[in-house]
Motif scaffolding. Structure first.
Motif, mmCIF file in Angstrom:
data_model
loop_
_atom_site.group_PDB
_atom_site.id
_atom_site.type_symbol
_atom_site.label_atom_id
_atom_site.label_comp_id
_atom_site.label_asym_id
_atom_site.label_seq_id
_atom_site.Cartn_x
_atom_site.Cartn_y
_atom_site.Cartn_z
ATOM 1 N N THR A 230 0.836 -1.183 0.000
ATOM 2 C CA THR A 230 0.000 0.000 0.000
ATOM 3 C C THR A 230 0.876 1.239 0.000
ATOM 4 O OG1 THR A 230 -1.783 1.180 1.158
ATOM 5 C CG2 THR A 230 -0.172 0.084 2.535
ATOM 6 N N LEU A 231 0.326 2.316 -0.532
ATOM 7 C CA LEU A 231 1.006 3.605 -0.483
ATOM 8 C C LEU A 231 0.113 4.545 0.301
ATOM 9 C CD1 LEU A 231 3.327 5.439 -1.498
ATOM 10 C CD2 LEU A 231 1.865 6.020 -3.421
ATOM 11 N N LEU A 232 0.642 5.031 1.407
ATOM 12 C CA LEU A 232 -0.110 5.964 2.249
ATOM 13 C C LEU A 232 0.439 7.364 2.028
ATOM 14 C CD1 LEU A 232 -0.055 3.867 5.554
ATOM 15 C CD2 LEU A 232 -1.910 4.028 3.905
ATOM 16 N N LEU A 233 -0.450 8.321 1.783
ATOM 17 C CA LEU A 233 -0.033 9.711 1.631
ATOM 18 C C LEU A 233 -0.818 10.575 2.607
ATOM 19 C CD1 LEU A 233 0.126 10.091 -2.265
ATOM 20 C CD2 LEU A 233 2.028 9.862 -0.686
ATOM 21 N N ARG A 234 -0.192 11.675 3.000
ATOM 22 C CA ARG A 234 -0.886 12.587 3.923
ATOM 23 C C ARG A 234 -1.868 13.437 3.145
ATOM 24 N NH1 ARG A 234 0.912 11.990 8.743
ATOM 25 N NH2 ARG A 234 3.052 11.264 9.012
ATOM 26 N N GLY A 235 -3.100 13.505 3.687
ATOM 27 C CA GLY A 235 -4.115 14.346 3.072
ATOM 28 C C GLY A 235 -3.955 15.784 3.520
ATOM 29 N N ALA A 236 -4.935 16.610 3.158
ATOM 30 C CA ALA A 236 -4.881 18.038 3.481
ATOM 31 C C ALA A 236 -4.811 18.258 4.984
ATOM 32 C CB ALA A 236 -6.092 18.752 2.888
ATOM 33 N N GLY A 237 -5.480 17.393 5.728
ATOM 34 C CA GLY A 237 -5.507 17.550 7.181
ATOM 35 C C GLY A 237 -4.429 16.762 7.886
ATOM 36 N N GLU A 238 -3.393 16.369 7.139
ATOM 37 C CA GLU A 238 -2.250 15.621 7.687
ATOM 38 C C GLU A 238 -2.587 14.175 8.055
ATOM 39 O OE1 GLU A 238 0.216 18.043 6.610
ATOM 40 O OE2 GLU A 238 1.168 16.721 8.057
ATOM 41 N N GLN A 239 -3.860 13.755 7.870
ATOM 42 C CA GLN A 239 -4.160 12.350 8.184
ATOM 43 C C GLN A 239 -3.680 11.490 7.016
ATOM 44 O OE1 GLN A 239 -6.163 14.375 6.821
ATOM 45 N NE2 GLN A 239 -7.546 13.332 5.465
ATOM 46 N N LEU A 240 -3.397 10.221 7.275
ATOM 47 C CA LEU A 240 -2.919 9.312 6.244
ATOM 48 C C LEU A 240 -4.105 8.788 5.442
ATOM 49 C CD1 LEU A 240 -0.315 7.292 8.302
ATOM 50 C CD2 LEU A 240 0.187 8.848 6.439
ATOM 51 N N ILE A 241 -3.978 8.854 4.110
ATOM 52 C CA ILE A 241 -5.014 8.269 3.269
ATOM 53 C C ILE A 241 -4.391 7.159 2.428
ATOM 54 C CG2 ILE A 241 -6.442 10.334 3.134
ATOM 55 C CD1 ILE A 241 -5.237 10.827 0.359
ATOM 56 N N VAL A 242 -5.209 6.204 2.037
ATOM 57 C CA VAL A 242 -4.724 5.092 1.221
ATOM 58 C C VAL A 242 -4.720 5.558 -0.236
ATOM 59 C CG1 VAL A 242 -5.095 2.707 0.556
ATOM 60 C CG2 VAL A 242 -5.709 3.462 2.866
ATOM 61 N N ALA A 243 -3.560 5.957 -0.720
ATOM 62 C CA ALA A 243 -3.475 6.476 -2.085
ATOM 63 C C ALA A 243 -3.456 5.348 -3.119
ATOM 64 C CB ALA A 243 -2.220 7.338 -2.242
ATOM 65 N N ALA A 244 -2.968 4.187 -2.717
ATOM 66 C CA ALA A 244 -2.951 3.034 -3.618
ATOM 67 C C ALA A 244 -2.869 1.779 -2.763
ATOM 68 C CB ALA A 244 -1.765 3.091 -4.576
ATOM 69 N N HIS A 245 -3.420 0.694 -3.284
ATOM 70 C CA HIS A 245 -3.344 -0.583 -2.567
ATOM 71 C C HIS A 245 -3.337 -1.712 -3.576
ATOM 72 C CE1 HIS A 245 -7.615 -1.633 -3.275
ATOM 73 N NE2 HIS A 245 -7.802 -0.325 -3.220
ATOM 74 N N PHE A 246 -2.672 -2.798 -3.220
ATOM 75 C CA PHE A 246 -2.643 -3.974 -4.076
ATOM 76 C C PHE A 246 -2.502 -5.196 -3.205
ATOM 77 C CE2 PHE A 246 -2.091 -6.348 -7.889
ATOM 78 C CZ PHE A 246 -1.202 -7.356 -7.586
ATOM 79 N N GLY A 247 -3.399 -6.169 -3.428
ATOM 80 C CA GLY A 247 -3.305 -7.403 -2.679
ATOM 81 C C GLY A 247 -3.685 -7.284 -1.214
ATOM 82 N N LEU A 248 -4.131 -6.108 -0.786
ATOM 83 C CA LEU A 248 -4.560 -5.912 0.602
ATOM 84 C C LEU A 248 -5.929 -5.243 0.585
ATOM 85 C CD1 LEU A 248 -1.305 -4.434 2.216
ATOM 86 C CD2 LEU A 248 -2.226 -6.726 2.551
ATOM 87 N N ASP A 249 -6.718 -5.558 1.603
ATOM 88 C CA ASP A 249 -8.052 -4.958 1.700
ATOM 89 C C ASP A 249 -7.929 -3.496 2.123
ATOM 90 O OD1 ASP A 249 -10.879 -4.730 2.036
ATOM 91 O OD2 ASP A 249 -10.553 -4.972 4.165
ATOM 92 N N PRO A 250 -8.454 -2.559 1.313
ATOM 93 C CA PRO A 250 -8.289 -1.134 1.647
ATOM 94 C C PRO A 250 -8.904 -0.754 2.977
ATOM 95 C CG PRO A 250 -9.768 -1.437 -0.228
ATOM 96 C CD PRO A 250 -9.171 -2.758 0.052
ATOM 97 N N ALA A 251 -10.005 -1.421 3.352
ATOM 98 C CA ALA A 251 -10.628 -1.091 4.643
ATOM 99 C C ALA A 251 -9.671 -1.464 5.782
ATOM 100 C CB ALA A 251 -11.951 -1.818 4.787
#
Lengths: 606, 117
Positions: A230-251
């Protein structure tokens, strides 16, 4: 030596050459180890008419023999047998096939320890397969077919020779296999470099920005032989969002990112997790490596790949994986930051364009020319703080030589304020036109626009059009120069300033709520005399609250003083003087609010 | 792990077209190999691998594909790839698969290349 074809020697030599030639063909053709070993075994068995045999390869790292080929008659299980290094060394000493009837000491002991092996093999001879001081394995042969005769001296010589050629074949196989593996590893390195090169190109390219997270993640998963990531990126509010995922459940990732994985990301150094942990259980996966995306000291997020595969199942992630991912994220981080800056620049450009358009529209709302009413000197100025402001003023030439004036200040700035101004403008013009027509049809000049009703109606329109925190301060006045009267309704705006010809100042305070605050509101009207030399000033608080370099405000008092001082001057000169004074006062300080000023000076009636 | 790999196939005049869907890794590669060897056992030896729905392949998957290619070379068979992503195509070229198995844009071109007995 008699080498005639019919002689025994000649026959034997022909057999040898034939057997060696056959082995040569096997060396040249076989690709698979089992096929190679099986072909060699069959050749050798056939050459000496042995009934049973097997090829066993020696693995020094495990100290074991492994059966890789066996004739039909060999029923053996297991196929791996321990062989101590000392025994391997003893076998290396052999210079001829080892007769198991009289084996050397260690081999004798080995045979006693593993009778099942030797019985299943029917082993009578062991021919060590060795090259350059390394034991590759052994060729095990039973007695000759039906046990009719012993191996002759020439059989043993041939067997030894064939064993050496078989060793060559197996050694070549190992060399080719090692070469292929080395080639494979080198090519993999080239693939890694190529991926890094392409990632480097993406830093300066603006194409494919939307796919960048998926591209980075898939490259990382592929290059590390991972099962997913997975690739986690910081959103506007500094929280981590799932920007990309593969082979893992995004939830699962999202939950983990808010919990145990957040600590992994915050660490800001690469992390190898090959043992059970809370972070692994949260995803879930068995192993992971996490590498932060750092650009200029900023933590943009993290790249995480899970469960490194091998042919046999899974293996631990290692420092090579950390290094590879670090190289990838170093470039990816810059690419993401560039993408963010580019998007920001695009957004700013879009907003600038919108503001330009809105500014053009709002400028069009302001009066292009001032009504020329005999006996009235009119001037006005508005300076918006950003392209589009919330201040508004307007004039209306009314029937019977009357003049309508309006001034307004919308809460907030920018496009939302401008849109509300536009609504006010449209509603005001509609109401004034309608009421002016009624006036012409026989209305009273005492209250030519029915000001109270007009402002009440505007209030309802603004209330319906605005959001909760948007309201408008508004003041509307009608001047009847001939009658010497001024009527005004104030909806929460700054108190108007009336400067009499003799210098007295009046600040009428009657009024109602801002427009848009309540759906229904009452607005009282104030009626004032207007004589020659009187000056009416309407202004927004951008004037009175303008700040100087010392932080103090321009103030209403200073404004009133200037109005009193210049009450006899033409309205335009007074406006210009006030603006110049403001400029000196603020001395280049940034403007925080729109500034609007309307002056009406009563002259001698014509 | 989600995103399960799938492989399907069809035969076309003794040629076999394999369609992959998903990650060509250890498991994916093994499934492709199993399917190929089943067809080889039935006497078919010309294959087209359509990787349109596979966007990612790792080195384990590549090593299995190499084994399949080596097997086909032994039995005088042929293999062609089609519909590869540019990244996978480049990877295959670098890893040397294209020495024995060419890459084609379309399935039709690949089928024509492997021909039929």
């Amino acid at each position: 030596m008699d080498l005639e074809p019919e002689s025994e020697t000649g026959e034997r030599l022909r057999l040898w050459f034939s057997a060696l030639a056959d082995i040569g063909e096997v060396i040249a053709s076989a690709g698979d180890l089992e096929v190679l070993s099986g072909s060699l075994l069959r050749l050798i068995l056939g050459s000496v008419t042995a009934s049973k045999g097997a090829v066993l390869l020696y693995d020094p790292s495990r100290s074991e023999l492994r059966v890789v080929a066996r004739s039909r008659g060999v029923q053996l299980s297991p196929l791996r047998w321990p062989l101590a290094p000392e025994l391997a060394a003893e076998l290396l000493q052999a210079r001829e096939p080892v007769a198991l009837a009289q084996p050397p000491p260690l081999l004798a002991g080995y045979r006693s320890e593993h009778p099942a092996l030797f019985e299943a093999l029917g082993a009578h001879l062991w021919i060590p397969l060795a090259t350059r001081g390394t034991l590759l394995g052994v060729l095990s042969l039973s007695r000759k077919f039906l046990g009719r005769e012993e191996y002759s001296k020439s059989d043993l010589e041939l067997l030894w020779l064939m064993g050496q050629n078989a060793t060559l074949a197996l050694h070549n196989y190992d060399l080719v296999r090692d070469l292929k593996e080395t080639n494979f590893r080198l090519n993999r390195k080239i693939v890694e470099l190529e991926n890094l090169h392409e990632m480097g190109l993406s830093i300066t390219s603006l194409a494919g920005l939307d796919e960048l997270p998926d591209t980075v993640l898939l490259r990382a998963v592929s290059l590390c032989d991972a099962g997913g990531g997975t690739l986690l990126l910081r959103g506007a509010g500094e929280q981590l969002i799932v920007a990309a995922h593969f082979g893992l459940d995004p939830a699962s990732i999202a939950r983990a990112a808010a919990g145990p994985l957040a600590r992994v990301v915050e660490a800001e150094t690469p992390l190898l997790l090959n043992q059970p942990s809370e972070a692994l259980r949260s995803l879930p996966c068995n192993k992971l490596v996490a590498v932060p995306l750092l650009v200029g000291g900023k933590n943009l997020g993290a790249l995480i790949v899970c469960d490194k595969e091998s042919r046999g199942g899974y293996e631990d992630f290692g420092e090579d994986d950390v290094r590879l991912l670090s190289s990838l994220t170093a470039q990816a981080g810059v690419a993401f930051e560039n993408a963010r800056l580019y998007r920001g620049a695009l957004e700013r450009e879009r907003l600038e364009k919108e503001l330009e358009i809105a500014s053009t529209i709002q400028k069009a709302l302001l009066p292009k020319e001032y009504p020329k009413i005999p006996g009235l000197d009119l001037a006005a100025l508005t300076i918006p703080t950003r392209h589009v402001g919330g201040d508004y003023f307007d004039f209306f030439a009314l029937p019977y030589g009357q003049l309508g004036l309006a001034i307004a200040d919308v809460s907030g700035k920018g496009i939302p304020a401008a849109l509300l101004v536009s609504t006010l403008h449209a509603a005001l013009h509609a109401e004034v036109e309608q009421r002016a027509e009624k006036l012409l049809e026989g209305g009273t000049c005492a209250d030519p626009l029915e000001l109270c009703g007009l402002v009440s109606k505007l209030n309802r329109r603004v209330f319906g059009a605005s959001t909760r925190n948007k309201y408008i301060t508004f003041l509307m006045a009608v001047c009847n120069r001939k009658a010497g009267l001024l009527h005004a309704v104030n909806a929460g705006h700054n108190y108007p300033v009336v400067v009499r010809a003799d210098g007295r100042v009046e600040r009428p305070r009657e009024g109602g709520f801002f427009l848009g605050m309540f759906e229904s509101a009452h607005y009282p009207r104030v009626d004032l005399p207007l004589a020659s030399g009187d000056l009416l000033c309407l202004f927004t608080d951008g004037i009175s609250e303008a700040r100087g370099a010392g932080g103090d405000e321009f103030g209403e008092e200073r404004l009133v003083e200037m109005l009193v001082e210049r009450r006899a001057a033409p309205a335009r000169e007074t406006v210009d003087a006030i603006v110049a004074e403001l400029g000196d006062f603020t001395a280049g300080q940034p403007q925080y609010d729109d500034m609007t000023l309307v002056l009406l000076r009563a002259e001698e009636p014509v | 792990m989600v995103d399960k790999f799938q492989v399907s196939d069809r035969t076309d005049a003794n040629r076999v077209v394999l369609y992959t869907d998903g990650y060509i890794n250890n498991l994916g590669g093994d499934e492709i190999a199993t399917r190929c060897y089943q067809h080889i056992d039935q006497g078919r030896k010309h294959f087209v691998l359509n990787l349109e729905k596979s966007k990612i392949v790792n080195s384990i998957g590549i090593s299995i594909l190499i084994e399949i290619i080596e097997k086909l070379v032994e039995i005088d068979g042929r293999l062609a790839f089609c519909c590869l992503t540019p990244t996978i195509a480049k990877t295959f070229r670098i890893m040397g698969l294209t020495q024995y198995a060419k890459i084609y844009e379309s399935e039709a071109e690949a089928l024509a290349a492997v021909g039929a007995d």
